[in-house]
Design an enzyme around this catalytic site. Sequence first.
Site, PDB file in Angstrom:
ATOM      1  N   ASP A  62      42.655   9.454  34.258  1.00 38.89           N
ATOM      2  CA  ASP A  62      42.733   8.032  33.924  1.00 38.89           C
ATOM      3  C   ASP A  62      43.628   7.782  32.709  1.00 38.89           C
ATOM      4  OD1 ASP A  62      40.820   8.066  35.901  1.00 38.89           O
ATOM      5  OD2 ASP A  62      39.140   7.743  34.542  1.00 38.89           O
ATOM      6  N   GLY A  76      36.098   1.338  39.357  1.00 46.49           N
ATOM      7  CA  GLY A  76      36.834   2.568  39.638  1.00 46.49           C
ATOM      8  C   GLY A  76      38.310   2.445  39.307  1.00 46.49           C
ATOM      9  N   LEU A  77      38.651   1.481  38.435  1.00 47.14           N
ATOM     10  CA  LEU A  77      40.055   1.245  38.096  1.00 47.14           C
ATOM     11  C   LEU A  77      40.354   1.580  36.627  1.00 47.14           C
ATOM     12  CD1 LEU A  77      40.489  -2.113  40.078  1.00 47.14           C
ATOM     13  CD2 LEU A  77      41.109   0.193  40.836  1.00 47.14           C
ATOM     14  N   SER A  78      39.457   2.363  36.019  1.00 44.01           N
ATOM     15  CA  SER A  78      39.677   2.884  34.669  1.00 44.01           C
ATOM     16  C   SER A  78      39.714   1.824  33.583  1.00 44.01           C
ATOM     17  CB  SER A  78      40.964   3.712  34.599  1.00 44.01           C
ATOM     18  OG  SER A  78      40.865   4.809  35.444  1.00 44.01           O
ATOM     19  N   SER A  99      37.647   1.724  31.188  1.00 40.56           N
ATOM     20  CA  SER A  99      37.360   2.379  29.908  1.00 40.56           C
ATOM     21  C   SER A  99      38.593   3.097  29.372  1.00 40.56           C
ATOM     22  CB  SER A  99      36.162   3.320  30.015  1.00 40.56           C
ATOM     23  OG  SER A  99      36.300   4.209  31.084  1.00 40.56           O
ATOM     24  N   TYR A 132      28.681  12.330  39.481  1.00 40.66           N
ATOM     25  CA  TYR A 132      29.948  12.898  39.005  1.00 40.66           C
ATOM     26  C   TYR A 132      29.722  14.264  38.359  1.00 40.66           C
ATOM     27  CZ  TYR A 132      34.544  13.076  36.751  1.00 40.66           C
ATOM     28  OH  TYR A 132      35.808  13.452  36.356  1.00 40.66           O
ATOM     29  N   GLY A 161      33.645  -1.087  36.036  1.00 43.93           N
ATOM     30  CA  GLY A 161      32.822  -0.503  37.098  1.00 43.93           C
ATOM     31  C   GLY A 161      33.486  -0.526  38.461  1.00 43.93           C
ATOM     32  N   ASP A 165      41.312  16.643  38.970  1.00 41.29           N
ATOM     33  CA  ASP A 165      41.806  16.774  37.580  1.00 41.29           C
ATOM     34  C   ASP A 165      41.032  17.819  36.790  1.00 41.29           C
ATOM     35  OD1 ASP A 165      39.565  15.051  37.301  1.00 41.29           O
ATOM     36  OD2 ASP A 165      40.582  13.663  35.926  1.00 41.29           O
TER      37      ASP A 165
HETATM   38  C1  GLA Z   1      37.055   9.325  37.250  1.00 37.26           C
HETATM   39  C2  GLA Z   1      37.328  10.275  36.095  1.00 37.26           C
HETATM   40  C3  GLA Z   1      38.624  11.048  36.314  1.00 37.26           C
HETATM   41  C4  GLA Z   1      38.674  11.685  37.695  1.00 37.26           C
HETATM   42  C5  GLA Z   1      38.272  10.683  38.776  1.00 37.26           C
HETATM   43  C6  GLA Z   1      38.160  11.313  40.127  1.00 37.26           C
HETATM   44  O1  GLA Z   1      38.015   8.320  37.283  1.00 37.26           O
HETATM   45  O2  GLA Z   1      37.403   9.566  34.886  1.00 37.26           O
HETATM   46  O3  GLA Z   1      38.777  12.011  35.300  1.00 37.26           O
HETATM   47  O4  GLA Z   1      37.883  12.834  37.740  1.00 37.26           O
HETATM   48  O5  GLA Z   1      37.053  10.047  38.478  1.00 37.26           O
HETATM   49  O6  GLA Z   1      39.394  11.712  40.595  1.00 37.26           O
END
Ligand code: GLA
Length: 382
Positions: free
Chosen positions: A172, A124-126, A128, A224, A122, A36
């Site tokens: 996300d 990895g499912l967004s 936030s 990251y 935490g 992204d």
């Molecule tokens: C997190 C970030 C996103 C994206 C992913 C990896 O979720 O918030 O913007 O970069 O990692 O694809």
Amino acid sequence: MNPAQIADAFTATFGHVPQGLWSAPGRVNLIGEHTDYNEGFVLPFAIDRTATVAIRLRDDSTARLLSSFGDQGVVTVDLDTLSHETMSGWTAYPLGVVWVLRQMGVTIGGFDMFLHSTVPSGAGLSSSAAIECAVATAFNELASAGLSANELVLVGQRAENEVVGAPTGILDQSASLLSTDGHAVFLDCRTQASQLVPLDLAAAGLLILVVDTKVTHAHATGGYAARRASCELGAEVLGVAALRDVTAADLGEAAGLLDPETFRRVRHIVTENQRVLDTVAVLDDAGPGSIGGLLTASHASMRDDFEISCPELDLAVDTALANDALGARMTGGGFGGSAIALIPATSEAALRTAVLAAFADAGFGTPDIFAVSPAPGARRIA
Ligand code: GLA
């Protein structure tokens, strides 16, 4: 908590009823990781785990916020003295969005807010982005701001970048705001052009199982930002605006220009962009039963070239592949969080058992395992 319980909790806390309830989902990224912020392609879908806010506007400049998960009780702030540098804890997400909207000239006075979320944090499912998008959707309506979904995506991203301090892209928030039931969102992160791609797993006798390893990541401080910096270095050396502009045919020449580590980072982005395009084409031609190889190749690229996997994610993927999965990969930012496995629906119970046994044998903590399917995006629910 269901919507009525959330409204009741709001009323019990603040002594008046909410004006409305707004909800926004977390996401699984089917494929297209770390592409992204390289202005490339992603293919996420919303899951049926959501953040919900109940809100009532006040006629002063005070904001009072309570969540079902925070341990600070009601947090009270004066919006007129709010600074993006002093927000912390869970309130940084809703207040960050309010701060960005006010910076943009949207008139938002005081309010009372109750927040409840079913998106695991935490993982990895967004979790936030779900909060940011629920709050952005609510104030877009309450303040009659008239912002488009793509504009709200950028509001959420700016809150994440400038207030929370994580240098993330638009994946996300786009998934949370643009998704509809039964579809994945094919997004061009350079132009924000998006297309809904049908993803009817049940009709194909399939499902996607999430394995939340419970290994936590910290995007603001972790690898990251280092990965993002490597990508920017790669683009600069190769003389392109973003790695989106590099193709597989350029990789031979790139190998001679970049140090070995930067080259591997670049190769992941270039091949991953192509895998997103291929996945969209295969979904259209042959359906979800045929995308497994692309998912697994994506995982190998993240493990070996981008180096953002971890032993728990690799074990989840390998165990899934050894137990009937058509494909599997880590999803999200990496360094922990969740893996997804595309499996025949009939294999769910066996795979669950196999993953739990493999984690126990390896001495890893017990993962959380659950099925997901493409769900609706952010909206008012009451
Ligand atoms: C997190 C970030 C996103 C994206 C992913 C990896 O979720 O918030 O913007 O970069 O990692 O694809």
